[in-house]
Scaffold this active site. Structure first.
Site, mmCIF file in Angstrom:
data_model
loop_
_atom_site.group_PDB
_atom_site.id
_atom_site.type_symbol
_atom_site.label_atom_id
_atom_site.label_comp_id
_atom_site.label_asym_id
_atom_site.label_seq_id
_atom_site.Cartn_x
_atom_site.Cartn_y
_atom_site.Cartn_z
ATOM 1 C CG ASN B 108 -1.560 -1.241 1.551
ATOM 2 O OD1 ASN B 108 -2.191 -1.804 0.678
ATOM 3 N ND2 ASN B 108 -1.397 -1.729 2.764
ATOM 4 C CB CYS B 109 4.294 2.004 -0.433
ATOM 5 S SG CYS B 109 5.264 3.305 0.283
ATOM 6 C CG LEU B 110 -0.281 5.924 -2.118
ATOM 7 C CD1 LEU B 110 -1.116 7.174 -1.897
ATOM 8 C CD2 LEU B 110 -1.069 4.936 -2.966
#
Lengths: 120, 110, 102
Positions: B108-110
């Site tokens: 979930n790392c943008l």
């Protein structure tokens, strides 16, 4: 836009991927800066037990992973009282000592104040 | 895929993250950092070991927000800032620092 | 502000419906679908509870396609309303939110 989102996690850890999916969804939602609360009920309560030794079955421990929630600013946690009692547990058995214990009527109320529900 | 450090072949995933933390050592970190154009200083090592502590405690690699908060808690408000971490591990501190620390890619790392 | 609850497990083997019934309140609705339609049987474990909810004004629906597929059309409780896929879609639009119990 700020949405009120309630994530409901009702499944036990490890036997299938539902509990882990719920956790991943919570982190993802937090990153998008939404107004997120999490409710643990039914077998979802078992995710919160202290001292899970998941390395015994080559998995990641929910005790560890769920302890990271405060670092993602996920601090509105609710625990269903009847589910807890049915399982013979008390809040002292769980890793979240800052969670709010709610009964069924309070959960009905909680649901009806949300823009969205994420069901796991 | 793999990288070679000190004549040892180490398995990495498609994004260059080490498959096994057991194979990590400071030479491996230095090599991965070089590939990211980063010369490791004491300030870098402090964050690398901090990340490994986070992973030991929570069994996940932190996304940016969590890394900032954890750094603030452990090293104080001066270092617990996005800009501080960004200067050390540009352009994406959570991703780059996790890679150098031998951890999986943060989800979930943008 | 009301919630549509969907349940897709049979109450003969699974407690999802039981939890749903605990949380459901007067302005809400319950839709039984997939294996959830077995809970629409007159003989189902939660049949009395469902009927009581219905009397409090909670609409209980079952997806007709799932009912027919399982040969249950003439065995389900009278108060349960059978709906089509199109009506299912309308329900999800008309309620403020959906909670799936599974």
């Amino acid at each position: 836009m700020h949405k009120k989102i309630l994530l409901i996690s009702r499944h036990a850890p490890y036997g299938n991927s539902i509990a882990k999916d719920a956790f991943d969804a919570a982190l993802a939602t937090a990153i998008y800066d939404q107004d997120l609360s999490m409710l643990f009920m039914d077998d979802g309560i078992f995710q919160l037990l202290r001292d899970q030794q998941a390395q015994e079955i080559s998995q990641k421990s929910f005790t560890s992973m769920l302890s990271a929630l405060p670092f993602y600013d996920i601090d509105k946690l609710y625990i269903h009282q009847e589910s807890l009692e049915q399982r013979g547990l008390t809040i002292e058995n769980l890793i979240v000592d800052n969670a709010t214990i709610v009964n069924s009527a309070q959960i009905s109320n909680l649901l009806n104040h949300q823009d969205h529900i994420l069901s796991f | 895929m793999h990288i070679i450090v000190n004549n040892q072949q180490l398995a990495v995933d498609k994004d260059g993250y080490l498959e096994s933390l057991q194979q990590w050592n400071t030479d491996v970190a230095t090599e991965i950092a070089q590939n990211e154009n980063i010369q490791l200083s004491a300030a870098h090592w402090e964050i690398i070991y901090l990340l490994q502590d986070f992973y030991k405690e929570f069994e996940i690699s932190p996304a940016m927000r969590a890394l900032v908060k954890y750094t603030e808690k452990k090293l104080g408000p001066e270092k617990g800032k996005s800009i501080y971490l960004l200067q050390l591990f540009p352009p994406s501190p959570a991703k780059i620092a996790s890679k150098i620390a031998g951890l999986p890619r943060p989800a979930n790392c943008l | 502000m009301s919630t549509l609850h969907t349940v897709n497990k049979s109450s003969f083997t699974n407690r999802a419906l039981e939890s749903c019934i605990l949380i459901c309140r007067s302005s809400d609705g319950i839709l039984l679908l997939e294996d959830g339609v077995f809970s629409a049987l007159k003989s189902a474990p939660n049949a009395t509870a469902l009927e009581a909810l219905n009397q409090q004004g909670i609409h209980i629906y079952a997806l007709l396609n799932d009912v027919k597929a399982r040969a249950l059309e003439y065995k389900i409780a009278a108060h349960i309303q059978l709906i089509s896929y199109d009506e299912f879609v309308s329900l999800t639009v008309n309620f403020n939110r959906v909670q799936s119990w599974y």
